[in-house]
Design a protein around this motif. Structure first.
Motif, PDB file in Angstrom:
ATOM      1  N   THR A 147      45.036  27.095  25.113  1.00  0.00           N
ATOM      2  CA  THR A 147      45.315  28.459  25.553  1.00  0.00           C
ATOM      3  C   THR A 147      45.384  28.525  27.082  1.00  0.00           C
ATOM      4  OG1 THR A 147      42.931  28.913  25.347  1.00  0.00           O
ATOM      5  CG2 THR A 147      44.344  29.583  23.518  1.00  0.00           C
ATOM      6  N   LEU A 148      44.518  27.791  27.777  1.00  0.00           N
ATOM      7  CA  LEU A 148      44.533  27.830  29.238  1.00  0.00           C
ATOM      8  C   LEU A 148      45.805  27.198  29.795  1.00  0.00           C
ATOM      9  CD1 LEU A 148      40.817  27.050  30.162  1.00  0.00           C
ATOM     10  CD2 LEU A 148      41.977  29.259  30.130  1.00  0.00           C
ATOM     11  N   GLN A 149      46.344  26.190  29.114  1.00  0.00           N
ATOM     12  CA  GLN A 149      47.589  25.569  29.563  1.00  0.00           C
ATOM     13  C   GLN A 149      48.739  26.569  29.489  1.00  0.00           C
ATOM     14  OE1 GLN A 149      48.809  22.247  27.144  1.00  0.00           O
ATOM     15  NE2 GLN A 149      50.582  21.764  28.395  1.00  0.00           N
ATOM     16  N   VAL A 150      48.842  27.282  28.379  1.00  0.00           N
ATOM     17  CA  VAL A 150      49.927  28.250  28.204  1.00  0.00           C
ATOM     18  C   VAL A 150      49.725  29.468  29.109  1.00  0.00           C
ATOM     19  CG1 VAL A 150      51.154  29.679  26.516  1.00  0.00           C
ATOM     20  CG2 VAL A 150      50.253  27.452  25.837  1.00  0.00           C
ATOM     21  N   ALA A 151      48.461  29.759  29.451  1.00  0.00           N
ATOM     22  CA  ALA A 151      48.151  30.952  30.242  1.00  0.00           C
ATOM     23  C   ALA A 151      48.456  30.788  31.730  1.00  0.00           C
ATOM     24  CB  ALA A 151      46.681  31.316  30.054  1.00  0.00           C
ATOM     25  N   MET A 152      48.801  29.594  32.162  1.00  0.00           N
ATOM     26  CA  MET A 152      49.106  29.364  33.582  1.00  0.00           C
ATOM     27  C   MET A 152      50.322  30.177  34.031  1.00  0.00           C
ATOM     28  SD  MET A 152      48.739  25.216  33.682  1.00  0.00           S
ATOM     29  CE  MET A 152      49.656  25.121  35.235  1.00  0.00           C
ATOM     30  N   ASP A 153      50.323  30.547  35.313  1.00  0.00           N
ATOM     31  CA  ASP A 153      51.516  31.105  35.982  1.00  0.00           C
ATOM     32  C   ASP A 153      52.026  32.383  35.323  1.00  0.00           C
ATOM     33  OD1 ASP A 153      51.331  28.785  37.522  1.00  0.00           O
ATOM     34  OD2 ASP A 153      52.778  27.709  36.276  1.00  0.00           O
ATOM     35  N   GLY A 154      51.113  33.252  34.900  1.00  0.00           N
ATOM     36  CA  GLY A 154      51.526  34.472  34.211  1.00  0.00           C
ATOM     37  C   GLY A 154      52.450  35.356  35.016  1.00  0.00           C
ATOM     38  N   SER A 155      52.223  35.457  36.325  1.00  0.00           N
ATOM     39  CA  SER A 155      53.075  36.337  37.136  1.00  0.00           C
ATOM     40  C   SER A 155      54.515  35.870  37.162  1.00  0.00           C
ATOM     41  CB  SER A 155      52.532  36.419  38.573  1.00  0.00           C
ATOM     42  OG  SER A 155      52.741  35.198  39.262  1.00  0.00           O
ATOM     43  N   ARG A 161      38.652  35.772  35.152  1.00  0.00           N
ATOM     44  CA  ARG A 161      38.727  34.489  35.854  1.00  0.00           C
ATOM     45  C   ARG A 161      38.546  34.686  37.364  1.00  0.00           C
ATOM     46  NH1 ARG A 161      41.229  29.237  34.322  1.00  0.00           N
ATOM     47  NH2 ARG A 161      39.036  28.857  34.704  1.00  0.00           N
ATOM     48  N   THR A 162      39.115  35.762  37.899  1.00  0.00           N
ATOM     49  CA  THR A 162      39.000  36.013  39.329  1.00  0.00           C
ATOM     50  C   THR A 162      37.570  36.371  39.707  1.00  0.00           C
ATOM     51  OG1 THR A 162      41.296  36.787  39.376  1.00  0.00           O
ATOM     52  CG2 THR A 162      39.905  37.381  41.243  1.00  0.00           C
ATOM     53  N   VAL A 174      42.374  31.944  38.854  1.00  0.00           N
ATOM     54  CA  VAL A 174      43.593  31.983  38.066  1.00  0.00           C
ATOM     55  C   VAL A 174      44.575  30.942  38.581  1.00  0.00           C
ATOM     56  CG1 VAL A 174      45.516  33.434  37.316  1.00  0.00           C
ATOM     57  CG2 VAL A 174      43.263  34.445  37.655  1.00  0.00           C
ATOM     58  N   ASP A 175      45.143  30.156  37.665  1.00  0.00           N
ATOM     59  CA  ASP A 175      46.158  29.165  38.040  1.00  0.00           C
ATOM     60  C   ASP A 175      47.506  29.866  38.070  1.00  0.00           C
ATOM     61  OD1 ASP A 175      47.793  27.004  38.421  1.00  0.00           O
ATOM     62  OD2 ASP A 175      46.791  25.720  36.961  1.00  0.00           O
ATOM     63  N   ALA A 196      48.059  33.905  42.983  1.00  0.00           N
ATOM     64  CA  ALA A 196      46.623  34.079  42.734  1.00  0.00           C
ATOM     65  C   ALA A 196      45.951  34.932  43.812  1.00  0.00           C
ATOM     66  CB  ALA A 196      45.946  32.722  42.625  1.00  0.00           C
ATOM     67  N   GLU A 197      46.356  34.754  45.083  1.00  0.00           N
ATOM     68  CA  GLU A 197      45.724  35.536  46.147  1.00  0.00           C
ATOM     69  C   GLU A 197      46.023  37.019  45.998  1.00  0.00           C
ATOM     70  OE1 GLU A 197      46.596  34.051  50.005  1.00  0.00           O
ATOM     71  OE2 GLU A 197      45.765  32.058  49.632  1.00  0.00           O
ATOM     72  N   GLU A 198      47.258  37.355  45.646  1.00  0.00           N
ATOM     73  CA  GLU A 198      47.606  38.758  45.414  1.00  0.00           C
ATOM     74  C   GLU A 198      46.815  39.323  44.244  1.00  0.00           C
ATOM     75  OE1 GLU A 198      51.944  39.867  45.663  1.00  0.00           O
ATOM     76  OE2 GLU A 198      52.121  37.684  45.628  1.00  0.00           O
ATOM     77  N   LEU A 199      46.705  38.524  43.185  1.00  0.00           N
ATOM     78  CA  LEU A 199      45.972  38.986  42.011  1.00  0.00           C
ATOM     79  C   LEU A 199      44.501  39.211  42.343  1.00  0.00           C
ATOM     80  CD1 LEU A 199      47.561  36.594  39.342  1.00  0.00           C
ATOM     81  CD2 LEU A 199      48.063  39.015  39.683  1.00  0.00           C
ATOM     82  N   ALA A 200      43.926  38.304  43.126  1.00  0.00           N
ATOM     83  CA  ALA A 200      42.522  38.452  43.506  1.00  0.00           C
ATOM     84  C   ALA A 200      42.312  39.716  44.330  1.00  0.00           C
ATOM     85  CB  ALA A 200      42.055  37.226  44.294  1.00  0.00           C
ATOM     86  N   ALA A 201      43.273  40.024  45.201  1.00  0.00           N
ATOM     87  CA  ALA A 201      43.164  41.243  46.006  1.00  0.00           C
ATOM     88  C   ALA A 201      43.207  42.483  45.117  1.00  0.00           C
ATOM     89  CB  ALA A 201      44.282  41.278  47.044  1.00  0.00           C
TER      90      ALA A 201
END
Length: 508
Positions: A388-396, A434-435, A453-454, A458-463
């Motif tokens: 699941t974590l492999q498929v969940a990468m790069d969601g944006s 995750r963040t 988050v992979d 990621a930086e935008e998401l964390a903000a």
């Protein structure tokens, strides 16, 4: 120490692969998927026709790992087919596991150390096709879809300094796949203007047109005005960018699978890849020059890839992402485990059959209902081990292509896609957890490593999750979800009713 798999010392119990006479294809992004998909088709095409001029020079992107795996083996590696209906011609390794050897890859180059070699191969008249599997984030696009010039600037500066010719700037190590491709096309133009086909195999709507636009934007940025006239004319007259659609589930290879193959063969295969029995490749029949006889081994050549692409992106990839995010939140390590959870399987069915399927135009002769059921059976195959974590990468990067068109069509039809809303809620909650865990403010998803988050954004998401006020925002999960789904470039359309449906799903 166990011997490595090599062409000159193959185990007797497995059929020898083809031995190409020369390189005819350069592939950018030689990860597991390419080795289990396009390289397999190319292997079979050479075996079927006897035309051995289609060897592949693989090009890595981020590290030398694949080069170091395959170069000591002369490019030869195994493909382990996992599950019912495994390749009947392969060597039996274990229960429902069969191994086939592939020799189509002649070598692997690492641009950080071998850019000049890659450029020379791209310019060679015996090279006729460039293929790419660099994932959505490898295309260096801005949220609006245009080229992120800053990300490819070193390559553009090298191009401007040499126009692709040999010299000190030509030796500048490539820093991006798009930049390397453009430099290679410029080198080919200067070496003799030979035609070439550039074939992207990544999951993007209208992927060939997307790549062509990015290449042209790169040329304009590097060689504005009259300086780039000749190269633009070459692209117009001698280069084509067909669209394509690819499909095969290729999970990460485990050490246990490598050990099983080693026990069966008596040699170590560090380049081993794993794939499910199902495989499909559809290509727009728009080539600039020669190509392998892929159609002889099951590839569909068509004048219009769009219906196949739409069905795959919306039905298969869209469902895959939903299962991955929801499965990770529920503590399921693999897609197959998540599919065994009736709660997640129910949401997957809602998305697939009620949200996505009505928005898809069926390719000729395709029963979309049967196709959807086959997708769910494939996801439930426990042999693949797709995590699941492999498929969940790069969601944006994935969500705009996988869910964007479904969302737009549903909203235009006056209905809120509830399965898709659940998927968005799962993605947002996945990102939030995750963040926060990476910032020491909460518990990670089960099986996570607290490293965030992979994702290239990621930086935008964390903000959006909270930034310096993370502990305060963490208490208001609803506000975090609202912020995340408003990420610029994520969704092509929205509505108040959709947002409320997503928030209700997130709260549940």
């Amino acid at each position: 120490m166990t011997d490595r798999l090599r062409r000159d010392a193959l185990p007797e119990q497995v059929a020898a692969p083809v031995n190409p006479e020369r390189v005819g294809i350069v592939h950018l992004g030689i990860g597991a998927f390419h080795r289990a998909h396009q390289a397999v088709y190319t292997e079979r095409a050479m075996a079927a026709t006897g035309d051995l001029t289609w060897g592949i020079l693989g090009v890595t992107q981020r590290s030398a790992t694949v080069r170091d795996q395959l170069r000591p083996q002369g490019g030869v590696y195994g493909v382990l087919t996992a599950g019912a209906g495994a390749s009947p011609s392969g060597y039996v390794v274990g229960d429902d596991l069969r191994l086939d050897l592939v020799g189509a890859v002649t070598d692997v180059a690492y641009p950080a150390e071998e850019t000049e070699r890659v450029l020379a191969t791209l310019a060679a008249p015996t090279t006729h096709v460039v293929t790419l599997t660099i994932t959505e984030k490898g295309y260096a696009r801005l949220p609006g879809g245009g080229l992120d010039v800053d990300r490819v600037r070193p390559d553009l500066d090298a191009l401007a300094g040499t126009r692709g010719a040999s010299g000190s700037a030509a030796a500048t190590p490539a820093s991006s796949a798009i930049g390397l491709l453009v430099r290679g096309l410029a080198a080919r133009h200067l070496a003799g203007d030979a035609p070439i086909t550039v074939l992207t195999c990544d999951n993007m709507v209208d992927n060939g047109r997307v790549l062509e636009r990015l290449v042209r934007e790169a040329v304009d940025a590097a060689l504005p005005g009259p300086g780039g006239h000749d190269l633009r004319a070459y692209l117009d007259s001698r280069v084509t960018f067909p669209c394509s659609m690819v499909d095969r589930i290729v999970p990460a290879t485990t050490s246990g699978q490598r050990d099983a193959v080693e026990r069966a063969l008596g040699v170590r295969d560090e380049g081993l890849v794993v794939g499910e029995p199902f495989t499909q490749w559809v290509i727009e029949d728009r080539f600039a020059g020669p190509r392998p006889a892929w159609e002889a081994v099951g590839v569909t050549l068509t004048s219009d890839v769009a219906p196949y692409e739409q069905a795959k992106l919306r039905l298969l990839n869209g469902t895959h992402s939903l299962i991955a995010y929801a499965g990770a939140l529920a503590g399921h390590a693999s897609i197959a485990e998540a599919m065994a959870d009736p709660r997640i399987a129910g949401h997957a069915r809602t998305y697939l059959f009620e949200d996505a399927l009505p928005t898809v135009t069926p390719p000729d002769g395709t029963d979309l209902g049967a196709y959807g059921e086959e997708i769910l059976r494939r996801f439930a195959n426990p042999h693949t081990g797709h995590t699941t974590l492999q498929v969940a990468m790069d969601g944006s990067q994935k969500i705009p292509f996988r869910w964007g068109g479904v969302l737009t069509d549903c909203l235009e039809a006056g209905r809120v896609p509830e399965g898709l809303a659940f998927g968005l809620a799962s993605w947002a909650e996945f990102v939030r957890r995750r963040t926060l865990a990476a910032g020491g403010q909460g518990q990670d998803v089960p099986g996570g490593s607290c490293d965030g988050v992979d994702d290239p954004r990621a930086e935008e998401l964390a903000a959006l999750v909270g930034g310096s006020d993370m502990a305060i925002v963490a208490a208001d999960a609803t506000e975090v979800v609202r912020r995340l789904i408003a990420l610029p470039g994520l969704l092509p359309a929205t509505s108040d009713e959709l947002v409320e449906t997503v928030l209700e799903a997130a709260a549940a």
